[in-house]
Enzyme design. Sequence first.
Site, PDB file in Angstrom:
ATOM      1  CG  ASP A  79      -5.079   2.690   1.008  1.00  0.00           C
ATOM      2  OD1 ASP A  79      -6.044   1.904   0.963  1.00  0.00           O
ATOM      3  OD2 ASP A  79      -3.946   2.363   1.411  1.00  0.00           O
ATOM      4  CG  MET A 137     -11.221   3.525   2.448  1.00  0.00           C
ATOM      5  SD  MET A 137      -9.646   3.504   3.291  1.00  0.00           S
ATOM      6  CE  MET A 137      -8.552   3.515   1.877  1.00  0.00           C
ATOM      7  CG  MET A 173     -11.488  -2.289   5.732  1.00  0.00           C
ATOM      8  SD  MET A 173      -9.986  -1.992   4.778  1.00  0.00           S
ATOM      9  CE  MET A 173      -8.951  -1.116   5.956  1.00  0.00           C
ATOM     10  CG  ASP A 178      -6.149  -2.513   3.514  1.00  0.00           C
ATOM     11  OD1 ASP A 178      -5.059  -2.254   4.036  1.00  0.00           O
ATOM     12  OD2 ASP A 178      -6.786  -1.705   2.807  1.00  0.00           O
ATOM     13  N   GLY A 179      -4.691  -3.965   6.592  1.00  0.00           N
ATOM     14  CA  GLY A 179      -4.534  -3.313   7.884  1.00  0.00           C
ATOM     15  C   GLY A 179      -3.735  -4.151   8.867  1.00  0.00           C
ATOM     16  N   GLY A 180      -2.552  -3.651   9.221  1.00  0.00           N
ATOM     17  CA  GLY A 180      -1.733  -4.326  10.228  1.00  0.00           C
ATOM     18  C   GLY A 180      -1.158  -5.660   9.777  1.00  0.00           C
ATOM     19  CG  HIS A 207      -4.032  -1.447  -1.406  1.00  0.00           C
ATOM     20  ND1 HIS A 207      -5.187  -2.154  -1.672  1.00  0.00           N
ATOM     21  CD2 HIS A 207      -4.342  -0.603  -0.387  1.00  0.00           C
ATOM     22  CE1 HIS A 207      -6.144  -1.769  -0.842  1.00  0.00           C
ATOM     23  NE2 HIS A 207      -5.656  -0.816  -0.054  1.00  0.00           N
ATOM     24  N   GLY A 251       1.252  -1.978   4.127  1.00  0.00           N
ATOM     25  CA  GLY A 251       1.807  -0.634   3.960  1.00  0.00           C
ATOM     26  C   GLY A 251       3.066  -0.464   4.771  1.00  0.00           C
ATOM     27  CB  SER A 263      -0.889   0.010   1.250  1.00  0.00           C
ATOM     28  OG  SER A 263      -1.410   1.310   1.430  1.00  0.00           O
ATOM     29  N   GLY A 274      -8.597   4.373   7.287  1.00  0.00           N
ATOM     30  CA  GLY A 274      -8.250   5.792   7.412  1.00  0.00           C
ATOM     31  C   GLY A 274      -6.765   6.065   7.541  1.00  0.00           C
ATOM     32  CG  PHE A 275      -5.158   7.334   9.973  1.00  0.00           C
ATOM     33  CD1 PHE A 275      -4.569   8.524   9.564  1.00  0.00           C
ATOM     34  CD2 PHE A 275      -6.454   7.370  10.472  1.00  0.00           C
ATOM     35  CE1 PHE A 275      -5.261   9.734   9.660  1.00  0.00           C
ATOM     36  CE2 PHE A 275      -7.166   8.566  10.577  1.00  0.00           C
ATOM     37  CZ  PHE A 275      -6.563   9.753  10.174  1.00  0.00           C
ATOM     38  N   GLY A 276      -2.547   4.295   7.955  1.00  0.00           N
ATOM     39  CA  GLY A 276      -1.633   3.164   7.941  1.00  0.00           C
ATOM     40  C   GLY A 276      -1.045   2.967   9.338  1.00  0.00           C
ATOM     41  N   GLY A 277      -0.329   1.864   9.510  1.00  0.00           N
ATOM     42  CA  GLY A 277       0.416   1.643  10.742  1.00  0.00           C
ATOM     43  C   GLY A 277      -0.410   1.301  11.971  1.00  0.00           C
ATOM     44  CG  HIS A 322      -9.321   0.410  -0.077  1.00  0.00           C
ATOM     45  ND1 HIS A 322      -8.662   0.185   1.118  1.00  0.00           N
ATOM     46  CD2 HIS A 322     -10.647   0.404   0.210  1.00  0.00           C
ATOM     47  CE1 HIS A 322      -9.563   0.057   2.084  1.00  0.00           C
ATOM     48  NE2 HIS A 322     -10.766   0.192   1.565  1.00  0.00           N
ATOM     49  CG  MET A 382      -8.219   7.427   2.533  1.00  0.00           C
ATOM     50  SD  MET A 382      -7.348   7.432   4.089  1.00  0.00           S
ATOM     51  CE  MET A 382      -6.472   5.859   3.997  1.00  0.00           C
TER      52      MET A 382
HETATM   53  C1  DX5 Z   1      -6.044   1.905   5.790  1.00  0.00           C
HETATM   54  C2  DX5 Z   1      -5.690   1.557   4.378  1.00  0.00           C
HETATM   55  C3  DX5 Z   1      -4.586   0.570   4.261  1.00  0.00           C
HETATM   56  C4  DX5 Z   1      -3.274   0.994   4.868  1.00  0.00           C
HETATM   57  C5  DX5 Z   1      -2.663  -0.233   5.463  1.00  0.00           C
HETATM   58  O1  DX5 Z   1      -7.246   2.561   5.815  1.00  0.00           O
HETATM   59  O2  DX5 Z   1      -6.802   1.023   3.694  1.00  0.00           O
HETATM   60  O3  DX5 Z   1      -4.396   0.136   2.911  1.00  0.00           O
HETATM   61  O4  DX5 Z   1      -2.380   1.561   3.959  1.00  0.00           O
HETATM   62  O5  DX5 Z   1      -1.528   0.125   6.130  1.00  0.00           O
HETATM   63  P1  DX5 Z   1      -0.758  -0.832   7.141  1.00  0.00           P
HETATM   64  O6  DX5 Z   1      -0.340  -2.046   6.372  1.00  0.00           O
HETATM   65  O7  DX5 Z   1       0.395  -0.019   7.595  1.00  0.00           O
HETATM   66  O8  DX5 Z   1      -1.714  -1.179   8.249  1.00  0.00           O
HETATM   67 ZN    ZN Z   2      -6.457   0.044   1.705  1.00  0.00          ZN
END
Ligand code: DX5
Ligand code: ZN
Length: 226
Positions: free
Chosen positions: A37, A70, A139, A177-179, A35, A199, A10, A144-147, A68, A39
């Site tokens: 994102d 959002m 999800m 997707d996520g973590g 990927h 990501g 991502s 909304g956010f990475g990490g 993706h 938003m």
């Molecule tokens: C979050 C995004 C993800 C995000 C994942 O809303 O949809 O695609 O980039 O990031 P990581 O892998 O760091 O959780």
């Molecule tokens: Zn995503």
Amino acid sequence: MTSPVLIAPSILSADFSRLSNEIRSVEKAGADWIHVDVMDGHFVPNLTIGPVVLSWIRKVTSLFLDVHLMITDPEKYIPSFAESGADNLTFHREAARDPKTLIRQIKNLRKKAGISIRPKTPVASIVPYLDQLDVVLVMTVEPGFGGQKFMPEMLDKIRILDQKIRKDKLKCKIEVDGGIHSGTAPLTVREGARVLVAGNSIFGQKDRSAALKSIRKSIDKIREIS
Ligand code: DX5
Ligand code: ZN
């Protein structure tokens, strides 16, 4: 035969001032998809990429672009993202009044179609559409956010979807997707995930090949056992 597991870095966690180098680095490291994102500051409390940026991304890679969305009112923007070079368009179930019409809109643009669900949205809300979908995106964090930290409670959703997809012999792939990292990836693959978005665990590492390898190795290990 076991189906392959695809890794989709991502770019949300990439250095946007050198985006083409960042994309090339994961392409060289063996990424399967990219990927992207999108938003809108409304569906989620963050703002990211629009069709203009996507069209520049399209010029620097031939990898499959997994977009993706959002955003609220996805039907308004699907044509521009398709035109800008998306290969797959995934919208959110919570943002769709009539998922069937949206899927048809995407298919008419000759793109792959996906639906995503937030952690609180039940699987039952997307089951009626599985036979028309290429991708179902579970999800594993609040979008909304990475990490953020992976939510293990989402594993049940993957298992239920996988059972349904196998039972009805559908082609729909389960994406998470996520973590996702080498610790959580195998848990999702064991339940049936076949596309892993990552990501922070890829772009947060200097050595992108090592980052991808470590995720692949963690999956291979559990696939040998099962
Ligand atoms: C979050 C995004 C993800 C995000 C994942 O809303 O949809 O695609 O980039 O990031 P990581 O892998 O760091 O959780
Ligand atoms: Zn995503």
